[in-house]
Design a protein around this motif. Structure first.
Motif, mmCIF file in Angstrom:
data_model
loop_
_atom_site.group_PDB
_atom_site.id
_atom_site.type_symbol
_atom_site.label_atom_id
_atom_site.label_comp_id
_atom_site.label_asym_id
_atom_site.label_seq_id
_atom_site.Cartn_x
_atom_site.Cartn_y
_atom_site.Cartn_z
ATOM 1 N N VAL A 105 0.846 -1.202 0.000
ATOM 2 C CA VAL A 105 0.000 0.000 0.000
ATOM 3 C C VAL A 105 0.878 1.247 0.000
ATOM 4 O O VAL A 105 0.625 2.201 -0.738
ATOM 5 C CB VAL A 105 -0.980 -0.003 1.200
ATOM 6 N N GLU A 106 1.936 1.244 0.821
ATOM 7 C CA GLU A 106 2.845 2.392 0.864
ATOM 8 C C GLU A 106 3.537 2.598 -0.481
ATOM 9 O O GLU A 106 3.680 3.726 -0.948
ATOM 10 C CB GLU A 106 3.881 2.217 1.972
ATOM 11 N N LEU A 107 3.968 1.500 -1.112
ATOM 12 C CA LEU A 107 4.599 1.596 -2.427
ATOM 13 C C LEU A 107 3.623 2.176 -3.447
ATOM 14 O O LEU A 107 3.982 3.054 -4.244
ATOM 15 C CB LEU A 107 5.094 0.225 -2.888
ATOM 16 N N ARG A 140 2.030 6.624 -6.953
ATOM 17 C CA ARG A 140 0.966 7.544 -7.373
ATOM 18 C C ARG A 140 1.383 8.998 -7.237
ATOM 19 O O ARG A 140 1.168 9.807 -8.130
ATOM 20 C CB ARG A 140 -0.267 7.295 -6.525
ATOM 21 N N VAL A 141 2.004 9.328 -6.108
ATOM 22 C CA VAL A 141 2.437 10.706 -5.870
ATOM 23 C C VAL A 141 3.520 11.103 -6.865
ATOM 24 O O VAL A 141 3.456 12.171 -7.483
ATOM 25 C CB VAL A 141 2.937 10.869 -4.411
ATOM 26 N N PRO A 176 -2.602 0.783 -9.925
ATOM 27 C CA PRO A 176 -2.146 -0.610 -9.831
ATOM 28 C C PRO A 176 -3.301 -1.547 -10.175
ATOM 29 O O PRO A 176 -4.467 -1.218 -9.951
ATOM 30 C CB PRO A 176 -1.730 -0.749 -8.373
ATOM 31 N N LEU A 177 -2.963 -2.675 -10.717
ATOM 32 C CA LEU A 177 -3.982 -3.664 -11.093
ATOM 33 C C LEU A 177 -3.715 -4.971 -10.335
ATOM 34 O O LEU A 177 -3.168 -5.918 -10.891
ATOM 35 C CB LEU A 177 -3.946 -3.903 -12.610
ATOM 36 N N PRO A 178 -4.105 -5.033 -9.058
ATOM 37 C CA PRO A 178 -3.875 -6.256 -8.280
ATOM 38 C C PRO A 178 -4.963 -7.294 -8.576
ATOM 39 O O PRO A 178 -5.825 -7.565 -7.752
ATOM 40 C CB PRO A 178 -3.926 -5.755 -6.830
ATOM 41 N N LEU A 179 -4.903 -7.843 -9.763
ATOM 42 C CA LEU A 179 -5.908 -8.805 -10.195
ATOM 43 C C LEU A 179 -5.357 -10.223 -10.076
ATOM 44 O O LEU A 179 -4.163 -10.446 -10.278
ATOM 45 C CB LEU A 179 -6.314 -8.505 -11.640
ATOM 46 N N LEU A 191 9.998 5.015 -14.941
ATOM 47 C CA LEU A 191 9.046 6.123 -14.853
ATOM 48 C C LEU A 191 9.288 6.967 -13.605
ATOM 49 O O LEU A 191 9.258 8.190 -13.657
ATOM 50 C CB LEU A 191 7.605 5.598 -14.800
ATOM 51 N N ILE A 192 9.502 6.284 -12.489
ATOM 52 C CA ILE A 192 9.643 6.977 -11.212
ATOM 53 C C ILE A 192 10.973 7.723 -11.120
ATOM 54 O O ILE A 192 11.037 8.831 -10.611
ATOM 55 C CB ILE A 192 9.480 5.980 -10.048
ATOM 56 N N VAL A 193 12.026 7.103 -11.614
ATOM 57 C CA VAL A 193 13.355 7.719 -11.576
ATOM 58 C C VAL A 193 13.864 7.803 -13.012
ATOM 59 O O VAL A 193 14.573 6.915 -13.481
ATOM 60 C CB VAL A 193 14.331 6.895 -10.703
#
Length: 182
Positions: free
Chosen positions: A37-39, A44-45, A56-59, A169-171
């Motif tokens: 959840v924290e990740l 998202r931020v 996220p797609l936790p399917l 994407l993040i970095v």
């Protein structure tokens, strides 16, 4: 914000469960979920700072997966091309990317761009066998997507692992995520 309160409540509940069942399988799983959840919140931020929406797609049928969406060209260029300027005048195009890892098909990257009343779709697969499966179902896919006409459908090889793509994407290249001075 209601979603932030819900996440905080969920994180608190998972933390309490992890502490109550510490050392047991349930406690370990609760701790893993809290970290996930924290990740998700951090992703998202960070991506919101870059003008992207991340979901996220936790399917259950996905080993890993997420969706990234953005309005506009999204390429990071300062000067739009003539075609992009024309499209912008007609309404900003939007881009959606699905980055998936499936047990049977491996990595899949699906890019959808809405332009000029239709969509352009590019599906990148991990192996040639999967490319052949998608090629065999090409017309069925085009027929299923009736709300927006498929102007172009490309299927090829070259899918990135979702984790690696998310990290890029993040970095972005050239940025540092952490510096330590000793």
């Amino acid at each position: 914000n209601q979603s932030e309160r819900a996440a905080a409540t969920l994180k608190a509940a998972l933390q309490a469960l992890a502490q109550a069942a510490q050392g047991q399988e349930t406690g370990d799983r609760a701790e893993e979920l809290r970290e996930q959840v924290e990740l998700f919140q951090l992703c998202r931020v960070r991506l919101a700072q870059l003008g992207k929406e991340w979901l996220p797609l936790p399917l259950p049928f996905l080993e890993q997966g997420y969706l990234v969406a953005e309005r506009g060209g999204g390429g990071g260029r300062q000067e739009p091309t003539e075609q992009e300027a024309d499209e912008s005048a007609a309404g900003d195009p939007w881009t959606v990317g699905l980055f998936l890892q499936l047990q049977e098909l491996g990595a899949l990257n699906i890019h959808v761009v809405n332009q000029g009343g239709g969509i352009n779709v590019r599906i990148l697969c991990e192996t040639r066998d999967v490319v052949r499966q998608f090629e065999a179902a090409r017309q069925e896919f085009v027929d299923m997507v009736q709300a927006l006409p498929v102007q172009q459908l490309q299927i090829g090889i070259g899918a990135e692992d979702p984790s690696q793509h998310l990290l890029q994407l993040i970095v972005p290249e050239g940025e540092r995520s952490f510096e330590a001075w000793v």
